[in-house]
Write a protein that holds these residues in place. Sequence first.
Motif, PDB file in Angstrom:
ATOM      1  N   VAL A   1       0.862  -1.199   0.000  1.00  0.00           N
ATOM      2  CA  VAL A   1       0.000   0.000   0.000  1.00  0.00           C
ATOM      3  C   VAL A   1       0.892   1.240   0.000  1.00  0.00           C
ATOM      4  O   VAL A   1       0.701   2.176  -0.779  1.00  0.00           O
ATOM      5  CB  VAL A   1      -0.937   0.017   1.224  1.00  0.00           C
ATOM      6  CG1 VAL A   1      -1.684   1.342   1.290  1.00  0.00           C
ATOM      7  CG2 VAL A   1      -1.924  -1.146   1.173  1.00  0.00           C
ATOM      8  N   GLU A   2       1.899   1.212   0.874  1.00  0.00           N
ATOM      9  CA  GLU A   2       2.814   2.357   0.954  1.00  0.00           C
ATOM     10  C   GLU A   2       3.503   2.590  -0.399  1.00  0.00           C
ATOM     11  O   GLU A   2       3.591   3.718  -0.890  1.00  0.00           O
ATOM     12  CB  GLU A   2       3.866   2.080   2.046  1.00  0.00           C
ATOM     13  CG  GLU A   2       4.766   3.248   2.315  1.00  0.00           C
ATOM     14  CD  GLU A   2       5.607   3.012   3.579  1.00  0.00           C
ATOM     15  OE1 GLU A   2       5.779   1.853   3.995  1.00  0.00           O
ATOM     16  OE2 GLU A   2       6.075   4.012   4.138  1.00  0.00           O
ATOM     17  N   GLN A   3       3.949   1.501  -1.024  1.00  0.00           N
ATOM     18  CA  GLN A   3       4.626   1.641  -2.316  1.00  0.00           C
ATOM     19  C   GLN A   3       3.655   2.123  -3.397  1.00  0.00           C
ATOM     20  O   GLN A   3       4.030   2.931  -4.249  1.00  0.00           O
ATOM     21  CB  GLN A   3       5.244   0.291  -2.715  1.00  0.00           C
ATOM     22  CG  GLN A   3       6.415  -0.097  -1.814  1.00  0.00           C
ATOM     23  CD  GLN A   3       6.931  -1.498  -2.085  1.00  0.00           C
ATOM     24  OE1 GLN A   3       6.157  -2.407  -2.396  1.00  0.00           O
ATOM     25  NE2 GLN A   3       8.231  -1.688  -1.956  1.00  0.00           N
TER      26      GLN A   3
ATOM     27  N   LEU B   1     -11.360  -6.733   5.514  1.00  0.00           N
ATOM     28  CA  LEU B   1     -10.844  -6.810   6.887  1.00  0.00           C
ATOM     29  C   LEU B   1      -9.516  -6.065   7.025  1.00  0.00           C
ATOM     30  O   LEU B   1      -9.135  -5.665   8.120  1.00  0.00           O
ATOM     31  CB  LEU B   1     -10.684  -8.277   7.304  1.00  0.00           C
ATOM     32  CG  LEU B   1     -11.970  -9.102   7.179  1.00  0.00           C
ATOM     33  CD1 LEU B   1     -11.746 -10.538   7.644  1.00  0.00           C
ATOM     34  CD2 LEU B   1     -13.116  -8.477   7.967  1.00  0.00           C
ATOM     35  N   GLU B   2      -8.805  -5.878   5.916  1.00  0.00           N
ATOM     36  CA  GLU B   2      -7.549  -5.115   5.957  1.00  0.00           C
ATOM     37  C   GLU B   2      -7.805  -3.619   5.863  1.00  0.00           C
ATOM     38  O   GLU B   2      -6.948  -2.811   6.233  1.00  0.00           O
ATOM     39  CB  GLU B   2      -6.651  -5.504   4.771  1.00  0.00           C
ATOM     40  CG  GLU B   2      -6.055  -6.888   4.872  1.00  0.00           C
ATOM     41  CD  GLU B   2      -5.722  -7.489   3.504  1.00  0.00           C
ATOM     42  OE1 GLU B   2      -5.985  -6.854   2.467  1.00  0.00           O
ATOM     43  OE2 GLU B   2      -5.217  -8.616   3.488  1.00  0.00           O
TER      44      GLU B   2
ATOM     45  N   ARG C   1      -6.113   3.518   8.858  1.00  0.00           N
ATOM     46  CA  ARG C   1      -5.438   4.063  10.048  1.00  0.00           C
ATOM     47  C   ARG C   1      -4.005   4.463   9.718  1.00  0.00           C
ATOM     48  O   ARG C   1      -3.533   5.515  10.121  1.00  0.00           O
ATOM     49  CB  ARG C   1      -5.409   3.007  11.156  1.00  0.00           C
ATOM     50  CG  ARG C   1      -6.519   3.163  12.192  1.00  0.00           C
ATOM     51  CD  ARG C   1      -6.231   2.395  13.488  1.00  0.00           C
ATOM     52  NE  ARG C   1      -5.804   1.018  13.290  1.00  0.00           N
ATOM     53  CZ  ARG C   1      -6.623  -0.013  13.066  1.00  0.00           C
ATOM     54  NH1 ARG C   1      -7.926   0.184  13.021  1.00  0.00           N
ATOM     55  NH2 ARG C   1      -6.148  -1.230  12.902  1.00  0.00           N
ATOM     56  N   ARG C   2      -3.327   3.607   8.958  1.00  0.00           N
ATOM     57  CA  ARG C   2      -1.900   3.871   8.701  1.00  0.00           C
ATOM     58  C   ARG C   2      -1.637   4.847   7.582  1.00  0.00           C
ATOM     59  O   ARG C   2      -0.630   5.561   7.611  1.00  0.00           O
ATOM     60  CB  ARG C   2      -1.186   2.548   8.387  1.00  0.00           C
ATOM     61  CG  ARG C   2      -1.099   1.679   9.630  1.00  0.00           C
ATOM     62  CD  ARG C   2      -0.533   0.328   9.347  1.00  0.00           C
ATOM     63  NE  ARG C   2       0.838   0.379   8.862  1.00  0.00           N
ATOM     64  CZ  ARG C   2       1.694  -0.622   8.986  1.00  0.00           C
ATOM     65  NH1 ARG C   2       1.325  -1.726   9.607  1.00  0.00           N
ATOM     66  NH2 ARG C   2       2.902  -0.535   8.506  1.00  0.00           N
TER      67      ARG C   2
ATOM     68  N   ARG D   1     -17.749   0.865   6.603  1.00  0.00           N
ATOM     69  CA  ARG D   1     -17.291   1.415   7.894  1.00  0.00           C
ATOM     70  C   ARG D   1     -15.779   1.257   8.043  1.00  0.00           C
ATOM     71  O   ARG D   1     -15.120   2.081   8.657  1.00  0.00           O
ATOM     72  CB  ARG D   1     -17.990   0.706   9.057  1.00  0.00           C
ATOM     73  CG  ARG D   1     -19.399   1.211   9.281  1.00  0.00           C
ATOM     74  CD  ARG D   1     -19.971   0.662  10.602  1.00  0.00           C
ATOM     75  NE  ARG D   1     -21.409   0.592  10.484  1.00  0.00           N
ATOM     76  CZ  ARG D   1     -22.113  -0.526  10.297  1.00  0.00           C
ATOM     77  NH1 ARG D   1     -21.512  -1.704  10.280  1.00  0.00           N
ATOM     78  NH2 ARG D   1     -23.413  -0.460  10.163  1.00  0.00           N
ATOM     79  N   ASN D   2     -15.231   0.164   7.489  1.00  0.00           N
ATOM     80  CA  ASN D   2     -13.781  -0.059   7.578  1.00  0.00           C
ATOM     81  C   ASN D   2     -12.992   0.858   6.650  1.00  0.00           C
ATOM     82  O   ASN D   2     -11.774   0.851   6.682  1.00  0.00           O
ATOM     83  CB  ASN D   2     -13.447  -1.514   7.234  1.00  0.00           C
ATOM     84  CG  ASN D   2     -13.805  -2.458   8.364  1.00  0.00           C
ATOM     85  OD1 ASN D   2     -14.190  -2.019   9.447  1.00  0.00           O
ATOM     86  ND2 ASN D   2     -13.697  -3.747   8.116  1.00  0.00           N
ATOM     87  N   GLY D   3     -13.699   1.587   5.774  1.00  0.00           N
ATOM     88  CA  GLY D   3     -12.986   2.553   4.940  1.00  0.00           C
ATOM     89  C   GLY D   3     -12.950   2.238   3.461  1.00  0.00           C
ATOM     90  O   GLY D   3     -12.272   2.932   2.695  1.00  0.00           O
TER      91      GLY D   3
END
Length: 228
Positions: free
Chosen positions: A139-141, A155-156, A162-163, A196-198
């Motif tokens: 995700v960051e990359q 679920l992820e 958040r991160r 709800r999880n985004g």
Amino acid sequence: MKDRLIVALDLPNLSEAEALTAACGDAVSFYKIGLQLLPVGGMELSERLRAAGKKIFLDFKLHDIPATVEKATRSIVGRGGDLLTVHAEPPVMRAAVAGRGEDSDLKLLGVTVLTAYDDVMLKEIGYAFTARDLVMRRVEQALECGMDGIVASPLEAAEIRRRFGDGFLIVTPGIRPTGSAAGDQKRIATPADALRNGATHLVVGRPVNAASHPAKAARDILSEMAGA
Ligand code: C5P
């Protein structure tokens, strides 16, 4: 909500896919075309549906040398589409971003780790990461490479938000309306929980494409989504 529900056209031929889109009618405005339909007229169907005002998620999961990914993405831009997946490896993602260019509104999504892979399979393939750690790294990359978003399990999604914040798309398969069968999907959530999880977009296959009344099934999912 309608633009956030993507119905997967996981069907063997164009006539079955077109029968499903006809049965869904106005209840569905976004469809996913993947590798099953691609060789049997998937791009032609994509163009017809877009001409009829629908949006299209091209789930082709490109993965090749950068030059080929760049040219393939450019070819896809020429045909049109709203979302396209590539594997979330930095060289592949940078090539897709270059191939997409500045003027297209095609959005690029990185497939982080296929949901069919678990930690044992990743080790077998040669990764030193667990699935969860590899998802977060990718995700960051993806964001560093200029991608518009990622595909992840519902679920992820919460940990990813958040991160990494809110400024990108999270498209989640593995959606099961309250009371429906999981099938082969393991990491599932209801439509409301996924939002709800985004998640920004939900990909739903069998709960709609195998329903006896697909339009009603889609409308029921939209009401569950509205509940979030
Ligand atoms: O029938 P179901 O709702 O399980 O279909 C989910 C859709 O999302 C299928 O088209 C499947 O290929 C796709 N998908 C997935 N997991 C991923 C990526 C795509 O289930 N990681």
